[in-house]
Design a protein around this motif. Structure first.
Motif, PDB file in Angstrom:
ATOM      1  N   THR A  64      23.422 -14.007  41.335  1.00 32.16           N
ATOM      2  CA  THR A  64      24.803 -13.651  41.028  1.00 32.16           C
ATOM      3  C   THR A  64      25.366 -14.652  40.021  1.00 32.16           C
ATOM      4  O   THR A  64      25.115 -15.846  40.132  1.00 32.16           O
ATOM      5  CB  THR A  64      25.664 -13.657  42.296  1.00 32.16           C
ATOM      6  N   ASN A  89      23.137  -6.957  34.867  1.00 34.27           N
ATOM      7  CA  ASN A  89      22.623  -5.846  35.657  1.00 34.27           C
ATOM      8  C   ASN A  89      21.192  -5.511  35.297  1.00 34.27           C
ATOM      9  O   ASN A  89      20.356  -5.281  36.155  1.00 34.27           O
ATOM     10  CB  ASN A  89      23.497  -4.614  35.437  1.00 34.27           C
ATOM     11  N   TYR A  93      21.015  -9.091  38.142  1.00 35.42           N
ATOM     12  CA  TYR A  93      22.058  -9.991  38.608  1.00 35.42           C
ATOM     13  C   TYR A  93      23.366  -9.252  38.852  1.00 35.42           C
ATOM     14  O   TYR A  93      23.637  -8.237  38.203  1.00 35.42           O
ATOM     15  CB  TYR A  93      22.311 -11.091  37.575  1.00 35.42           C
ATOM     16  N   ASN A  94      24.154  -9.779  39.753  1.00 34.83           N
ATOM     17  CA  ASN A  94      25.504  -9.292  39.930  1.00 34.83           C
ATOM     18  C   ASN A  94      26.483 -10.250  39.282  1.00 34.83           C
ATOM     19  O   ASN A  94      26.127 -11.361  38.911  1.00 34.83           O
ATOM     20  CB  ASN A  94      25.828  -9.149  41.418  1.00 34.83           C
ATOM     21  N   VAL A  95      27.706  -9.802  39.225  1.00 29.85           N
ATOM     22  CA  VAL A  95      28.720 -10.548  38.501  1.00 29.85           C
ATOM     23  C   VAL A  95      29.956 -10.679  39.378  1.00 29.85           C
ATOM     24  O   VAL A  95      30.449  -9.693  39.899  1.00 29.85           O
ATOM     25  CB  VAL A  95      29.068  -9.796  37.205  1.00 29.85           C
TER      26      VAL A  95
END
Lengths: 346, 346
Positions: A64, A89, A93-95
DNA sequence: ATAAGTAGCGAAAACGTTTTCGTGTTGAAA
DNA sequence: TTTCAACACGAAAACGTTTTCGCTACTTAT
């Protein structure tokens, strides 16, 4: 309501051990074809998905990215987020987004909240208040704890980290040169106070362009707006200041504004004064947002390519995170600006 | 580079057990004043902060809200995020953002990524493609797994969850009534295809207003734009469609547009056709964004209060998350719209 | 028949917390 | 002197994974 199922529950149901389930799901050769089938079928039936939090704890990485920006209701920043999100993405990964609202303390608090395990690294643009106070301890501390940072747009040289910036001076120079080449003789700049680095550099570019063409800068042509004015309430006083600028410089025929809002406001004042654009006065802004595109006349502007900035920042951060060797070598990437010519210039 | 310190390390250094350290830091009376002091001093010195991931795993809650929206480079959506973030932060929550880009599959994937432990609940606005396909299984599934959802703006009745909407029909009705009261006789609507619920309801409000004033609706005055046009590339064809609208209705004197961009484009076309606003034609838009505020003439518009929508959505979600009793009673909150009168109407 | 190898599985540790339940020591009451 | 409470602390489980290591039982080769 069927709650999320865990390895333990699958193990119990099928009367095998947790390890067996885990291995079966990851297609380990240790497990017999039979059990593998059985476990996978069961897992599929109950729609098993590994718990991200448990994985994060085990792997000591969260996949993240933390973003801290001054505000989100802003074309440039949301473009950047959009760019970050896209590559994040794609790379799994996330944000997670934190807003500083230009406040030093909110920036610090937000960073502390996220730095305690929630994220693997930061992408951020510094709050104005922080720039003013020049207190950067929270940045150095997070970096010291081994959490990488990528700064974009509003950066400071003191901090050793990757940076993604536009060449503000160069962009401004391009714009002002364009005005000069278009025949403007008395070009004003509407800019911010100097502590906002982008304002400073764009002003610098303005001066460089003038110098290039042997034009002497005039103090009365440089309007440094107190940036409180950007909060939309103060639009009126911004208008007044610009009006005074026009009155003090009757021969004013070109304006370079360091952001969209200043440019749009300048257009408004010019129109009120009965001036035609681009005939009587030509205007160029900075940041290619929605306002520039739909203004009347449409506004010539320096595009910063916010999306690209975000993409690049995310790439730098993720590359850093996934790099094996631990060498601390930092990069500053300059994204080229582009002069987008529209109807506010000849 | 001093890595983040853990309870275990503190315990080892001070030669006590992990439990003692944990209790000392939480001021448990079990621990003697002496050790408490010692531990706290040490923790402070090394700037100890509990690891969020470990806490999340233990408590089985992450104190994080997942937001899924169609796009972020959009005044309304970023306003909503800003509202969500404000109350989330105040109540100790973080906000993690996923973008669907109006795509069904990205919406599903994003939700699945986040639903596996990363967040406690969702706040979302449905992608257009999802609305078109009417496939809502991913919503029901996450709800069934015990993860609450709050929908805003673009919602569907089928799903049992909290919702925050504006009364689109009512807002549209207010706007169109205003045009009628201002003397418009031939009022057009520029709207979207019906599957976008907000478009449908706003069209409905338009029709209701006409009916109220005993005006017969005319098919030629209703322009349903294929919403692909919103992606800025198709602006040209949007312009053409609007131009045809003017040509087909020579007496056109009022336009209600269901979003800012349609309104601005209508103004552009009107200007091109030599019409004056508000004298010859009056225009009202929907969504009070930056465009409306700075258009020439400034655009009268229906404000949705995006910030308030976000705040309310976050409140609903967090209240739900922190509610003790597990009653499934869902609420639909309607945020009042407001007609903001500017220069595009008399 | 015995030794060695292998297939298939389980136990346990680890990630960093919190919390329950013991347990040993001390002091005071009986 | 014995008994009991209070005090101060530690061990261990739990959250949900992955992975290393060890064990058993079977197969194969000698």
């Amino acid at each position: 309501m069927k709650k999320k199922i865990t390895l333990k529950q699958i193990a119990r149901e099928l009367d095998v051990s947790i390890s067996t389930v885990s291995k079966a799901l990851r297609n380990s050769i240790e497990i017999s074809e039979d059990t593998r089938q059985k476990v996978q079928a069961f897992a599929k039936l109950y729609n098993y998905r590994p718990n991200n939090i448990a994985l994060s704890l085990k792997n000591r990485k969260t996949k993240t990215i933390g973003i801290i920006i001054p505000e989100i209701v802003h074309h440039f920043f949301s473009k950047v987020i959009s760019g970050i999100e896209a590559v994040a993405n794609k790379r799994g990964y996330n944000v997670i987004v934190g807003l500083s609202n230009e406040s030093f303390s909110k920036e610090v608090i937000n960073m502390e909240m996220l730095a305690n395990g929630s994220i693997d690294g930061f992408i951020l643009s510094i709050a104005k208040e922080t720039l003013q106070q020049q207190d950067y301890h929270h940045f150095t501390e997070t970096i010291n704890q081994g959490m990488p940072i990528v700064m974009f747009d509003r950066v400071v040289n003191e901090i050793k980290c990757d940076k993604v910036i536009v060449d503000d001076a160069e962009g401004a120079k391009k714009a002002v040169s364009k005005l000069i080449e278009n025949g403007c003789k008395h070009i004003a700049i509407i800019t911010t106070k100097d502590y906002v680095s982008v304002g400073k550099y764009r002003t610098q570019g303005y001066l460089e362009a003038l110098e290039n063409y042997k034009i002497n800068p005039k103090a009365s042509l440089i309007l440094k707006v107190d940036d409180e004015l950007l909060s939309e309430d103060h639009l009126d006083s911004l208008e007044k200041e610009i009006e005074i600028l026009f009155q003090k410089n009757k021969k004013l025929d070109g304006i370079f504004a360091v952001n969209e809002l200043y440019a749009i406001t300048a257009m408004k004042v010019a129109r009120k004064l009965g001036l035609n654009m681009p005939e009587d006065v030509q205007i160029i802004g900075f940041t290619d947002g929605v306002l520039s595109k739909h203004a009347v006349p449409t506004l010539t502007t320096v595009s910063q390519h916010g999306q690209k900035i975000g993409e690049k920042a995310a790439e730098l951060l993720i590359n850093n995170l996934e790099r094996e060797d631990e060498e601390d070598t930092y990069e500053t990437v300059v994204i080229e600006t582009e002069l987008i010519e529209r109807a506010s210039t000849k």
